[in-house]
Design an enzyme around this catalytic site. Sequence first.
Site: not given
Length: 566
Positions: A478, A112-113, A50, A162
């Site tokens: 760097m 959940f999630q 993502e 949802k």
Amino acid sequence: MKKTGAQIFLESLVREGVDTLFGYPGGVVLAIYDKLRQYPQLKHYLCRHEQAAVHMADGYARSTAKVGVCLATSGPGATNTVTGLVTALMDSIPIVCFTGQVPTNLIGNDAFQEADIVGISRPATKHNYLVKDVKDLARIIREAFYIARTGRPGPVLVDIPKDVIMDTAEFEWPQTVSLRGYQPTVNGHMGQIHKAFERILRSERPVILAGGGIVWAEASQELQAFSQRLKIPVITTLMGLGVYPSPHPLNLDMPGMHGTYEANMALQTADVIVGLGARFDDRVTGKLDRFAPKADIIHVDIDPACIGKNVPTMIPIVGDLKDVLTKLNDLAKDDPRSAAFARSHDAWIEQLHTWRKNHPLFYKPKPGVIKPQYVIEKIYELTRGEAIITTEVGQHQMWAAQFYHFSKPRRWITSGGLGTMGYGFPAAIGAQIAHPDRTVIDIAGDGSIQMNIQELAMAAEYRLPVKIAILNNDCLGMVRQWQELFYEKNYSEVMMGGLPDYVKLAEAYGCVGLRATKPEEVVPVLKEALSVPKCVVMDFVVDQEENVYPMVAAGKALDEMLLLEA
């Protein structure tokens, strides 16, 4: 006829003119994916992470001037977007990021999630929303795109539970947007513009500092006209590269920590600095209390919060840069003093050219060893400066800014404010999807490229001919440079151990892998890569001890540059 939230979501994207969507499915957004094929106007690209999806939307936006769009599921899918959102926020990139959320009745229950992405992303976005009712969904999407693209552009996050995705409502698309408290000032105040013009005409050593705001205002032509009419030299920040033709004698290139000698000395010597869409950030100013000690600063920006934030401003102008520069051009065109002013500082221009001649950007060739700057020079020559160049973050980023000469906007895509390693490759994918017939090259380091290397799978799946040029010095270059210069060469946890084999890795993903270990192999590898209609990973084994110069060390003034000795 009523539509589900999923249908309202997709229909709203179509109404906004969206044709490209980067995403990754998950449980709470499955209803959206279930309806996706009913909207052939929307092409969905399946990323492999993502964070990369947001960077792809970012690269798409930077290369097109459109709003980039991405979609993630709830919980870890949503939290994975945060780095991309902050990257876009720091560089003022218009993105709308949609995330799924657990049903509204479970929010706050540690479902959940579940993750409070609205709370998490509040400092990472220009604005964000939690949609609580399907009836509000179309309006919120309309507002999100409006906020993202207007004023100072930036990312907006819309979190959709949802049950909102599953519920139904009549689809009503708002034709206009009116937000109380959000009315960006577009037209620059004519009184302030007159003051600025008069102060410029009294100057002896004027300079323009042009930033990324010029890109988003589509004001490159107006900038060039104003500069050339009054013969004012232009410095372009890292985000502004390309808004002024690099070969032009009035272009002093990039300032700051790794800027050119003449750009930094111009800022330190100028009596007037006209800042146009630039933030005067720490990488540009160096030690703040010693920045531009002789200059009065005129600062033009569409975001009033940027003006005077870092440097004292004598004349602030809030407005769209295209509008302000158009008005300045009208004043310059009509004022009989303009021609005399343009001739009055020939000595100033000559001094700038002398600094450039005496302290040019250069590197020292080493027999049998590939210098990273040489690779970039050859990329520039073979693409004739017409490629879209993205970068990761590190030494290679600065060398690309120094040695690839940009003459048009939207051909330089890099993470400036946040300095996000792993940005360049997914951003290149976004730019390549937006411009399928253009050459898109990600100039990378062996450290940065590994942070989103999984997107090789996406490049192969969609047959995207992105070219990746890895300047492989087998270390975090760097970091190693700072350890060499400021930590007595204590190279702590900076060496990369020579892994992986990028040629084999590219082939494992279904891409093409090439390698060059000697200077004479560089051009043949580049030519082969540019001729192949597939994603190509080029592994250039370069000098490990090469440093980026000039360099202004942290805490030093711009006129205290470390220079490469001839």
